[in-house]
Design an enzyme around this catalytic site. Structure first.
Site, PDB file in Angstrom:
ATOM      1  N   GLY A 167       0.819  -1.210   0.000  1.00 15.62           N
ATOM      2  CA  GLY A 167       0.000   0.000   0.000  1.00 15.62           C
ATOM      3  C   GLY A 167       0.854   1.261   0.000  1.00 15.62           C
ATOM      4  O   GLY A 167       0.523   2.250  -0.669  1.00 15.62           O
ATOM      5  N   SER A 211      -3.802  -3.028  -0.728  1.00 20.45           N
ATOM      6  CA  SER A 211      -2.651  -3.782  -0.225  1.00 20.45           C
ATOM      7  C   SER A 211      -3.063  -5.216   0.074  1.00 20.45           C
ATOM      8  O   SER A 211      -4.111  -5.449   0.673  1.00 20.45           O
ATOM      9  CB  SER A 211      -2.139  -3.105   1.048  1.00 20.45           C
ATOM     10  OG  SER A 211      -1.115  -3.880   1.628  1.00 20.45           O
ATOM     11  N   GLY A 212      -2.220  -6.174  -0.344  1.00 20.80           N
ATOM     12  CA  GLY A 212      -2.571  -7.586  -0.213  1.00 20.80           C
ATOM     13  C   GLY A 212      -2.720  -8.084   1.214  1.00 20.80           C
ATOM     14  O   GLY A 212      -3.641  -8.835   1.525  1.00 20.80           O
ATOM     15  N   CYS A 231       4.102   3.799  19.357  1.00 19.04           N
ATOM     16  CA  CYS A 231       5.259   4.040  20.217  1.00 19.04           C
ATOM     17  C   CYS A 231       6.385   4.579  19.341  1.00 19.04           C
ATOM     18  O   CYS A 231       7.028   3.836  18.626  1.00 19.04           O
ATOM     19  CB  CYS A 231       5.652   2.736  20.868  1.00 19.04           C
ATOM     20  SG  CYS A 231       6.929   2.929  22.079  1.00 19.04           S
TER      21      CYS A 231
HETATM   22  N1  PLP Z   1      -2.844   3.107   4.047  1.00 20.75           N
HETATM   23  C1  PLP Z   1      -3.590   2.648   5.060  1.00 20.75           C
HETATM   24  C2  PLP Z   1      -4.919   3.283   5.322  1.00 20.75           C
HETATM   25  C3  PLP Z   1      -3.144   1.604   5.848  1.00 20.75           C
HETATM   26  O1  PLP Z   1      -3.891   1.166   6.864  1.00 20.75           O
HETATM   27  C4  PLP Z   1      -1.881   1.023   5.566  1.00 20.75           C
HETATM   28  C5  PLP Z   1      -1.335  -0.036   6.413  1.00 20.75           C
HETATM   29  O2  PLP Z   1      -1.677  -0.168   7.563  1.00 20.75           O
HETATM   30  C6  PLP Z   1      -1.147   1.531   4.484  1.00 20.75           C
HETATM   31  C7  PLP Z   1      -1.659   2.574   3.749  1.00 20.75           C
HETATM   32  C8  PLP Z   1       0.183   0.962   4.119  1.00 20.75           C
HETATM   33  O3  PLP Z   1       0.032  -0.310   3.525  1.00 20.75           O
HETATM   34  P1  PLP Z   1       1.253  -1.331   3.470  1.00 20.75           P
HETATM   35  O4  PLP Z   1       1.452  -1.853   4.856  1.00 20.75           O
HETATM   36  O5  PLP Z   1       0.805  -2.404   2.526  1.00 20.75           O
HETATM   37  O6  PLP Z   1       2.416  -0.585   2.970  1.00 20.75           O
END
Ligand code: PLP
Length: 402
Positions: free
Chosen positions: A73, A200-201, A326
């Protein structure tokens, strides 16, 4: 991780579906070629990629040619933002929100150092946007509006299509981080105002290290990764074959289960939430009460530390997440809950439970059984237990001035 743990942290990541793993395994053993190769191997692999692309496209309601495979993502968000800016070099304004994931927020912050002007839209106490603020921020100089579909911490869903209509009126590109929405909400890019959408997978029972970016046909797209001609020149690098196959299978399963799974998750989530609110004093739900992902509840347990709750839950084999990250050894409260203006005492004691289609009634019963005792024990130890109003006020003021 313990095999028999009660896993209620599915917004952080999900377990790989056994059917997804089964689909992937041949691509880690027998089918080890390169899909760009001319020999038989290449042909078989290219077919596998095509099927996966069709399945992802079906989940998003898009054309398969509009799907670009990425590594996660974060890459999708970075690629979309950069592409939108490169396509319109004359425009120097970006609109986003204060509650985005760092994959968007930190890119925007870096762009500010490169001369871009960024508007961070505020949210109200339920985590909702004010569309008048959006309207007032849009100008002819706005290159991109990048807004998440649903918030990862609270599950609050933004009115994406209403936002998109306003964005289109001003001729800006519209990117949506749908990492938390895909598989939980029905999507149809064919009738949508969205130009680019990130998924995102590992949030939908595929493995980590694979994702996809939807790019509407006709959007001028410049790749983030430059090199070979993979993904029709939109993302260079030899394909993550097993990951792509896994994402395709996961997308197929999400589409298959979407309706019944989200109904079930909503029922379980509501029972968990309502029972905890009824049995534990001084707690409240963070986020929009109705416009919310069906699998997510974020509850603020006043006067105690979220991390202490998590450790106690962990002793009972229950995995959840706290609203605060954290950072560098200090327990900074979540930027999302802070943007919502929650009081200091709620900010620190917020816990997110996020369900998936594997969550069972017995698991929810177990959380319901242990939570009141955990909260009571921690409150008995809490320095806030005497409700020292002066001290609390001081803390809240200090936070407001940061
Ligand atoms: N965007 C959102 C809303 C997310 O919740 C996340 C991951 O928690 C991401 C982007 C990033 O995705 P990735 O962990 O696949 O890089």
């Amino acid at each position: 991780m313990q095999k028999n743990c009660i896993y209620l942290d599915n917004n952080a990541t999900t377990k790989v579906d056994p059917e997804v793993l089964e689909a992937m395994l041949p691509y880690l053993t027998d089918y080890y070629g390169n899909p760009s190769s001319m020999h038989t191997f290449g042909g078989q692999l290219a077919k596998g990629v095509k099927t996966a692309r069709e399945r992802v496209a079906a989940l998003l309601g898009s054309d398969e040619s509009e799907i670009v495979f990425t590594s996660c993502g974060t890459e999708g968000d970075n690629a979309a933002i950069r592409a939108a800016l490169l396509a319109q070099p004359e425009k120097r304004h970006i609109i986003t929100t204060q509650v985005e994931h760092p994959a968007v927020l930190n890119v925007c912050k870096q762009l500010e150092t490169q001369g871009y002007n960024v508007t961070y839209l505020s949210v109200n106490s339920q985590g909702q946007l004010d569309l008048n603020e959006l309207e007032a921020s849009l100008t002819g100089n706005t290159a991109l509006v990048t807004i998440m579909y649903a918030n990862n911490e609270t599950g609050t869903i933004f009115p994406i299509e209403q936002i998109g209509l306003r964005v289109k009126e001003h001729g800006a590109l519209f990117h949506v981080d749908a990492v938390q929405a895909v598989g939980k909400l029905p999507l149809n890019m064919k009738t949508s105002t969205i130009d680019m959408l990130t998924m995102s997978g590992h949030k939908i029972h595929a493995p980590k290290g694979i994702g996809a970016l939807y790019v509407r046909r006709g959007v001028r797209f410049r790749p983030l990764l430059i090199g070979g001609h993979q993904e029709r020149g939109r993302r260079a690098g030899t394909e993550n074959m097993s990951g792509i196959i896994g994402l395709g299978k996961a997308a197929e399963l999400e589409l298959l289960h979407l309706e019944e799974a989200t109904k079930r998750e909503r029922k379980l989530r509501d029972r968990l939430e309502q029972t905890l609110l009824a049995t534990i004093p001084h707690c409240e739900v963070n986020g929009d009460p109705t416009q919310r992902l069906p699998n997510t509840t974020n509850i603020g347990f006043k006067y105690i530390e979220g991390e202490a709750i998590l450790l106690s839950l962990n002793k009972h084999g229950i995995c959840a997440s706290s609203g605060s990250a954290c950072t560098s050894g200090s327990l900074e409260p979540s930027h999302v809950l802070r943007a919502m203006g929650l009081p200091y005492t709620t900010l620190h004691g917020s816990i997110r439970f996020s369900l998936c289609r594997y969550t069972t009634e017995a698991e929810i019963d177990q959380v319901i059984a242990v939570m009141p005792g955990i909260v009571e024990r921690l409150r008995a130890l809490s320095p806030f237990k005497n409700d020292d109003a002066g001290w609390l006020q001081e803390q809240e003021q200090a936070l407001a001035h940061r």
